[in-house]
Design a protein around this motif. Structure first.
Motif, short mmCIF file in Angstrom:
data_model
loop_
_atom_site.label_atom_id
_atom_site.label_comp_id
_atom_site.label_asym_id
_atom_site.label_seq_id
_atom_site.Cartn_x
_atom_site.Cartn_y
_atom_site.Cartn_z
N SER A 74 -22.64 28.12 22.54
CA SER A 74 -20.97 26.14 22.81
C SER A 74 -20.69 26.65 20.52
O SER A 74 -19.87 26.26 20.66
N GLU A 75 -21.83 26.54 20.02
CA GLU A 75 -21.78 27.02 18.50
C GLU A 75 -21.49 27.87 17.74
O GLU A 75 -20.10 27.97 16.85
N LEU A 76 -21.89 29.29 18.72
CA LEU A 76 -21.16 30.80 17.85
C LEU A 76 -19.79 30.97 18.29
O LEU A 76 -19.09 31.24 17.86
N LEU A 77 -19.65 31.19 20.01
CA LEU A 77 -18.68 30.78 20.64
C LEU A 77 -18.03 30.16 21.17
O LEU A 77 -16.67 30.56 21.27
N GLY A 78 -17.75 28.80 21.82
CA GLY A 78 -17.08 28.16 21.79
C GLY A 78 -16.04 27.69 20.86
O GLY A 78 -14.56 27.53 21.34
N PRO A 79 -16.09 27.47 19.36
CA PRO A 79 -14.59 27.65 19.00
C PRO A 79 -13.32 28.88 19.19
O PRO A 79 -12.60 28.30 19.17
N THR A 80 -13.74 30.13 19.71
CA THR A 80 -12.61 31.14 20.00
C THR A 80 -12.71 30.87 21.45
O THR A 80 -11.85 31.71 21.33
N ILE A 81 -13.89 30.95 22.30
CA ILE A 81 -13.96 30.72 23.72
C ILE A 81 -14.38 29.13 24.08
O ILE A 81 -15.73 29.50 24.07
N PRO A 82 -13.46 28.58 24.34
CA PRO A 82 -13.61 26.98 24.45
C PRO A 82 -13.67 26.86 25.73
O PRO A 82 -14.87 26.35 25.91
N ILE A 83 -13.77 27.60 26.33
CA ILE A 83 -14.66 27.09 27.87
C ILE A 83 -15.72 27.64 27.87
O ILE A 83 -16.50 26.74 28.18
N LEU A 84 -17.01 28.19 26.51
CA LEU A 84 -17.80 27.49 26.58
C LEU A 84 -18.75 26.45 26.01
O LEU A 84 -20.02 26.48 26.23
N LYS A 85 -18.04 26.14 25.96
CA LYS A 85 -17.85 24.61 24.75
C LYS A 85 -18.46 23.88 26.79
O LYS A 85 -19.25 23.16 26.29
N ASN A 86 -17.80 23.95 27.99
CA ASN A 86 -17.92 23.27 28.96
C ASN A 86 -19.51 23.42 29.44
O ASN A 86 -20.28 24.61 28.63
N ARG A 87 -20.68 22.67 29.84
CA ARG A 87 -21.36 22.72 30.21
C ARG A 87 -22.20 23.66 30.91
O ARG A 87 -23.45 24.68 30.49
N LEU A 88 -21.47 23.66 32.01
CA LEU A 88 -21.93 24.53 32.89
C LEU A 88 -21.54 26.35 32.59
O LEU A 88 -22.32 27.32 33.07
N ALA A 89 -20.50 26.25 32.02
CA ALA A 89 -20.20 27.27 31.32
C ALA A 89 -21.16 28.29 30.77
O ALA A 89 -21.67 29.73 30.73
N GLY A 90 -21.35 27.46 29.42
CA GLY A 90 -22.93 28.03 28.78
C GLY A 90 -22.98 28.54 28.90
O GLY A 90 -24.15 28.77 28.61
N SER A 91 -24.71 27.40 29.65
CA SER A 91 -25.81 27.83 30.83
C SER A 91 -26.04 29.04 31.71
O SER A 91 -26.72 29.76 31.48
N LEU A 92 -24.64 29.53 32.18
CA LEU A 92 -23.88 30.33 33.03
C LEU A 92 -24.59 31.69 32.19
O LEU A 92 -24.84 32.59 32.60
N PHE A 93 -23.66 31.57 30.70
CA PHE A 93 -23.36 32.54 29.67
C PHE A 93 -24.95 33.55 29.58
O PHE A 93 -25.14 34.57 29.74
N ILE A 94 -25.93 32.05 29.65
CA ILE A 94 -27.54 32.52 29.28
C ILE A 94 -28.08 32.36 30.97
O ILE A 94 -28.94 33.59 30.26
N THR A 95 -27.72 32.42 31.96
CA THR A 95 -28.49 32.63 32.89
C THR A 95 -28.22 33.61 33.60
O THR A 95 -28.89 34.53 33.97
N ILE A 96 -26.88 33.92 33.70
CA ILE A 96 -26.53 35.15 34.61
C ILE A 96 -27.35 36.47 33.77
O ILE A 96 -27.87 37.79 35.16
N PRO A 97 -27.14 37.11 32.91
CA PRO A 97 -27.53 38.19 31.92
C PRO A 97 -29.54 38.23 31.97
O PRO A 97 -30.10 38.69 32.68
N ALA A 98 -30.03 36.77 32.18
CA ALA A 98 -31.18 36.53 32.58
C ALA A 98 -31.49 36.30 33.67
O ALA A 98 -32.54 37.24 33.57
N PHE A 99 -31.32 36.32 35.25
CA PHE A 99 -31.30 36.91 36.08
C PHE A 99 -31.45 38.14 36.36
O PHE A 99 -31.70 39.17 36.73
#
Length: 553
Positions: free
Chosen positions: A418-443
């Motif tokens: 959210s801090e790094l990409l949220g200002p340019t990709i607002p959807i990543l400020k959403n809690r679920l979207a931000g968590s998915l951004f980490i979880t999908i590649p980790a999965f």
């Protein structure tokens, strides 16, 4: 050497350090003021920012930073170099470097409204340092989620006794959170009830092991999917409902396990049979720098700064609680690292005598790995107290903390995304979207096992995060005109040590008989990152850039 003497000396040393060095840092560098509202009070949103009682927050922080690191690292270091160098690094490193790093990371994040250390780097060093630091940290967090999910799934599959307590603690924690935070229930009574339920679950798991009826591959897939799904959901839930109470209860499991281990060691007081010193060179490399990389969480870990500047700083109710949570938790982790060291150097045999082959350190390490070595050694130390149940309790204790690190890390990744990409990709400020951004590649990395490609770099990269965090803290201290020697010297030592490890590993990866170019070039990239951020920090330290205007009041 009698192991009971080691226990007594270590506990006394850490107690003195908390009163002496921790207080010195508080008075000279932190200067807590409880009249200032912390981010938990000022920005309370009921989800991420939520004030916690001191001991509950200690439980969250300790559970999150402990994980498997302070157990697995010392065991690997003893196998490679003997116990002498390992125990000195734990005793000195945790007091003068690791706990300093943890405490000040937490308190500086509190000053910056709960922002992460990479985000603060922009304020005290510059945007380029912040962007590089954040990208590197995100990759590190994704790797941690992948590995911890993989290890946890493998453990559930191979040790069915831990299944019930692993998942049973979730509703127990939610019940505790509801009772304490929504029904004004007594914390003490709630703790007693929760621990009673949890130890019943541990006993039930021992009596009724849960095994899936499919192939190992299918079983692993089911457990892995369940764990990653849990981590994703837990990372967006209000901290008062699951994160705080689950970590608090887990903290008591580890504390009780440590106390039982310490008492058991004092009663059995086995002689340390491992050598004090094996040699400066081992199969893992030279003692310097590799010992300081291998012990990791037992002395200092960059991951701790991400927890302190991520979840913990958003829950600190008042500034004076910081020393207990930040400095104190690291010292308790040092005690855990000492206990882990003794489980294999005294609880097991370096060279097993006739009839004791089942307790051979290297045989167990080769067949069952460090977790099994810890469990068997722990079981032998606490046999007068727990009998044959000791080994399962030791493994369950360790397994509980793999879970706490899993969902905390996804939440940390969400914050930094959210801090790094949220200002340019607002959807990543959403809690679920931000968590998915980490979880999908980790999965993907965990499920396919491809995390193995870059995992050998984790130790050095984790310590590099610690070195860079110490540089950020030092730059802040320059801005507020407070002494820098407490963080600058540790920062210099850690960055030189980490660069030494990266150069050593990179050379071996590129020029061995079977070169690994991915790891070799990854080493080079990490070296470049460290040099760039250190160069930016140098400008602050030499006063080429004035950062005082960016320092909060």
């Amino acid at each position: 050497m009698n192991s009971a003497l080691i226990i007594i000396f270590s506990v006394v040393w850490f107690a003195i350090a908390y009163k002496w060095y921790g207080k010195k840092l508080e008075n000279k560098l932190v200067l807590p003021d409880d009249s200032r509202p912390t981010p938990a009070m000022e920005l309370n949103d009921g989800v991420d920012f939520y004030p916690a009682k001191p001991m509950i927050l200690f439980g969250h922080h300790f559970s999150s930073i402990a994980g498997a690191g302070p157990i697995l690292g010392p065991i690997a270091a003893v196998a490679a170099f003997g116990w002498g160098g390992s125990i000195l690094w734990i005793l000195l490193g945790s007091v003068f470097i690791g706990a300093v790093h943890d405490y000040l990371s937490l308190m500086i994040s509190v000053k910056y409204k709960g922002n992460s250390i990479p985000e603060i780097a922009q304020q005290v060093i510059g945007r380029r340092a912040r962007n590089l630091f954040s990208i590197f940290v995100l990759i590190t967090l994704i790797l941690i989620v992948a590995v911890f999910g993989f290890v946890a799934a493998k453990t559930l599959n191979s040790t069915p006794e831990v299944v019930i307590p692993t998942f049973g603690i979730i509703p127990v924690a939610m019940l505790f959170g509801f009772l304490v935070y929504r029904s004004n229930f007594s914390t003490t009574l709630g703790t007693i009830i929760a621990l009673g339920l949890l130890f019943f679950l541990i006993w039930l798991g021992y009596m009724v092991p849960v095994s899936l009826p499919f192939s190992d591959k299918v079983n692993f897939a089911i457990w892995f999917i369940l764990l990653m799904g849990y981590g994703l959901i837990a990372s967006v839930m209000p901290v008062w409902l699951l994160l705080q109470p689950r970590d608090y209860i887990s903290n008591w499991v580890l504390i009780i396990g440590m106390v039982v281990g310490l008492i058991g060691t004092f009663i059995t007081h086995p002689t340390i049979n491992a050598p004090v010193f094996v040699g400066f060179n081992s199969a893992k490399g030279p003692m310097w720098p590799m010992l300081f990389i291998m012990v990791a969480c037992g002395a200092i870990s960059g991951f701790h700064s991400l927890v302190g500047g991520g979840t913990t700083s958003k829950q600190l109710a008042k500034e004076s609680d910081g020393r207990l949570v930040g400095y104190g938790a690291m010292l308790v982790e040092g005690v855990l690292a000492i206990l882990a060291l003794l489980t294999v150097s005294a609880g097991l045999f370096w060279k097993a005598p006739a009839g004791m082959e089942n307790f051979s350190f290297f045989d167990i390490l080769a067949s069952g790995g460090p977790i099994k070595a810890f469990g068997v050694g722990y079981g032998r130390l606490v046999e007068p107290l727990l009998g044959t149940f000791g080994m399962i309790f030791g493994i369950t204790m360790l397994k509980t903390f793999v879970m706490t690190t899993l969902d905390t890390t996804i939440r940390l990744g969400r914050f930094i995304t959210s801090e790094l990409l949220g200002p340019t990709i607002p959807i990543l400020k959403n809690r679920l979207a931000g968590s998915l951004f980490i979880t999908i590649p980790a999965f993907y990395l965990g499920y396919t096992g491809t995390y193995n490609i870059i995992w050998p770099m984790f130790g050095a990269s984790n310590q590099l995060v610690a070195a860079l965090a110490l540089l950020v803290i030092t730059a802040y201290l320059v801005g507020v005109k407070r002494p820098t020697k407490y963080t600058l010297y540790p920062a210099i030592f850690m960055i030189i040590t980490t660069l030494g490890a990266l150069v050593y590993q990179g050379y071996n990866f590129l020029f061995s008989d079977k070169p690994n170019f991915i790891l070799g070039f990854t080493s080079i990239l990490l070296i470049i990152l460290a040099v760039i951020v250190a160069g930016e920090a140098r400008k602050i330290l030499t006063k080429e850039i004035d950062v005082e205007s960016n320092i909060p009041a």
